[in-house]
Scaffold this active site. Sequence first.
Site, PDB file in Angstrom:
ATOM      1  N   ASP A   1     -32.230  40.973 -42.978  1.00 57.23           N
ATOM      2  CA  ASP A   1     -32.798  40.328 -41.663  1.00 57.23           C
ATOM      3  C   ASP A   1     -33.342  41.685 -40.807  1.00 57.23           C
ATOM      4  O   ASP A   1     -32.241  42.257 -40.538  1.00 57.23           O
ATOM      5  CB  ASP A   1     -32.095  39.219 -41.011  1.00 57.23           C
ATOM      6  CG  ASP A   1     -32.765  38.751 -39.939  1.00 57.23           C
ATOM      7  OD1 ASP A   1     -33.405  37.854 -40.086  1.00 57.23           O
ATOM      8  OD2 ASP A   1     -32.331  39.194 -38.789  1.00 57.23           O
TER       9      ASP A   1
ATOM     10  N   GLU B   1     -38.533  36.830 -40.806  1.00 57.42           N
ATOM     11  CA  GLU B   1     -38.428  38.477 -41.220  1.00 57.42           C
ATOM     12  C   GLU B   1     -37.138  38.656 -42.156  1.00 57.42           C
ATOM     13  O   GLU B   1     -36.556  39.464 -42.082  1.00 57.42           O
ATOM     14  CB  GLU B   1     -37.918  39.061 -39.678  1.00 57.42           C
ATOM     15  CG  GLU B   1     -36.617  38.555 -39.001  1.00 57.42           C
ATOM     16  CD  GLU B   1     -36.861  37.322 -38.399  1.00 57.42           C
ATOM     17  OE1 GLU B   1     -35.802  36.931 -37.230  1.00 57.42           O
ATOM     18  OE2 GLU B   1     -37.768  36.453 -38.187  1.00 57.42           O
TER      19      GLU B   1
END
Length: 812
Positions: free
Chosen positions: A498, A542
């Site tokens: 992440d 993301e």
Amino acid sequence: MPFPKPAHKRPLKSVWFAGLVAVLLLGFCSLAATMLMELRSEAWSRANTGADNLLAALSQDIERNIELYNLSLQSVIDGLQLPELPTLRPAVRQAVLFDGASTAKYLGAILILNEKGDVVEDSGSVPPRSDNFSDRDYFKIQMVRPDVGLYISAPFRRRLTGPGDLVVALSRRLTRPNGSFAGAVVGTLRLDYFKALFDHLSLGKRDAVNLFSADGLVIMRSPYDEAQIGQDLSRTANVQRFMTAQRGRFTGVSAVDKVRRVYTFTHIGTLPLMLDVALSEEDVFAAWRDRAAVIGFALMALCGMAASLAVLFAREMQRSTRAERDAQASEVQYRLLADHATDVIVRLEPDMTRGYVSPASRTVLGYAPEELAGHQPHEIAHPDDWPGVASLIDEARVTHSNFEAIYRLRHKDGHQVWVEARYSIVGEGGGFIVVMRDISKRKQAEQKLEAAHAELTRLATTDGLTGLANRRCFDEALEREWRRAERDGSSLSLLLLDVDRFKLFNDRYGHQEGDACLRAVAQAVAACTGRPADLVARYGGEELVLLLPGTEGDGAAVLAERARAAIEALRLTHEGNLGQGGVVTASIGVASILPSMVTHGGINSPEGLVVAADEALYEAKRCGRNRVVEKSGMPTAAVAPRPADEEARLEALAAYQVTGAAAPAESLDRVARLAAALLGTSIGFVSLVERDEQLLVGRHGLELERTNRDASFCAHAVLGEEPLIIPDALADARFAANPFVLDEPRIRFYAGAPLRSPLGGHNLGVLCVADTIARQSLNAMQRGLLTDLAALAVADLESRRLEAAGDHATLD
């Protein structure tokens, strides 16, 4: 002179033929009748399916929107239970009461009415408007029926917005602790919402959609007629059927326009509403009637033609001669030659040499017939294709059956020609009549179609932004590799990555730069893998995921660190990530299993592997971001280690203690109580972690004032930047033997957000919520809420510290 055959056989043959024609005609009629019945059934089924789908979509939309508004009313009722509500300023009280209220184009203000019907709170006005609604049915029914729940009124026109504004009211009862009536919470929904919803429907001219209240009042219909809104149709036969069944379908005549329709109806969830879709029966079968007329006409023509042909054929049979019977044997061999003159026709002799080749060989293969005659087919057949054809020839000779084959032949100029060949066995000697058709263009089209299909498959499994595999491809690969690992007894690792504080990156630099950042990160991560079996995919937003078949935990951790370093080495500016040098970084969680193990380390499914990696990723982010955390390496010690900045942290804490700001306070009790209420737990507290103890300076549902630091949950939570969440303390090795878990207060669930001081950025303590039952982990919104409340507690401590420091300065 030969004797003629007996004459009685001809009439017998004609009788058999006439019977066959009659059976065929009867078959035609039966087939047509069956087809018509199936088409009618199909038309009926298609109309009902369309009505069911439309009914489901409309009822789902209406139920969802009204349920959202109902939740808004319930949120207001729950807000009225807060004990500190009366002490708040009007504007703050309005914000607290109506913070959870939905807002949308068709929703009106929410009003709180007292037991006399007077407006006491108004989501649209501070101070609230002055009005009384005790004469409205939505107020009266809440007053006399405590069990009514959510009430939806008959359509009416609002007093405040003029005669053109038709609405329905939604109300819920306010009840005092002793059960007496305290008033009502009411909001309005404009009928324009239903009208707009129905106007988007594609209906026939005589079709209709109606929405009724549970007692048979028309709330909305399409086609729209304002004169019918609010009409009571409860006594009509159709509406009575709606009211007596939860859902159903029947055919009836409309009480409004006398049109016969097929009604499909349902009650909308638990709401006091009924919805029906009414399709004109005449329109449902209109297309079928047209088709039936065409089929009937075609059947009549077909029967007439069949009868005419039967007569002609019967006469031809009577004129047949012995010569026609003698020619029948040769006709088997040469009929195909006459019927397929444009295809290449070959007669193969029993020794597999060509006895005859039609002139079409010049067009198809470039050879003159005489160049091919006397030779065997395999001489120009593709060597990869002919063994299969030869096997079919041998099988046909044994079974005396015909077959078809597709293979390649060499053209005279050297290129390959795809042919579709039909082999018909002739006689007992094993010879064949072969009809070959050039299908090269068709094969080219098929190859192009296969290539296009392959490209579509690639696009369907590729993320359009990063060029990596997409979520669907990853899910399929994970399931496949899990089964392979179980079957082969091999290891399997998963990395969940992440990008740190990516929302701040998007907010600061814009979504285009955010997309460019994700592409750069994706390329850097993909460059770290080298094996064909490794898969790098975009998991969502993301987040990226790496699937590493045959890789154990140590190897996965090495690759994860390589990926983390590669992202940091990009040196992409990220001013929202100053704690990590002001560049883009990533946190990575690693989970690995050996499926042949009995317990899989607590992981027993592909989904469990993803959950384990996600837990490790959250721990990486909680402990400061820009790091790799393995699931197997997550903390298990009961006593939390001391932070690296422990002395500086204690010095910052002392700054609050010497001024008295770290003393227990009612304001911190309110923060603890608010945290527990908002997150639905029985316990909430604010702790300050000292050298050997933790001090509870704000409490709700807990009587303790001090505890030993080594036994505290907060000693673990103070180590990180993000909330520490323990869904079930008994399932966590750090806390399974903790005295506060095994004995009073028997904590099972815990969540704590660190109190980060502006004095050096050190964690002074933790804002915590706890419960005596295990719970699900907090979602992102709940974690953010807990963090915000922790900041509120820090602000309270800081305010009291600064106030005390100011007093000391004044005394000096």
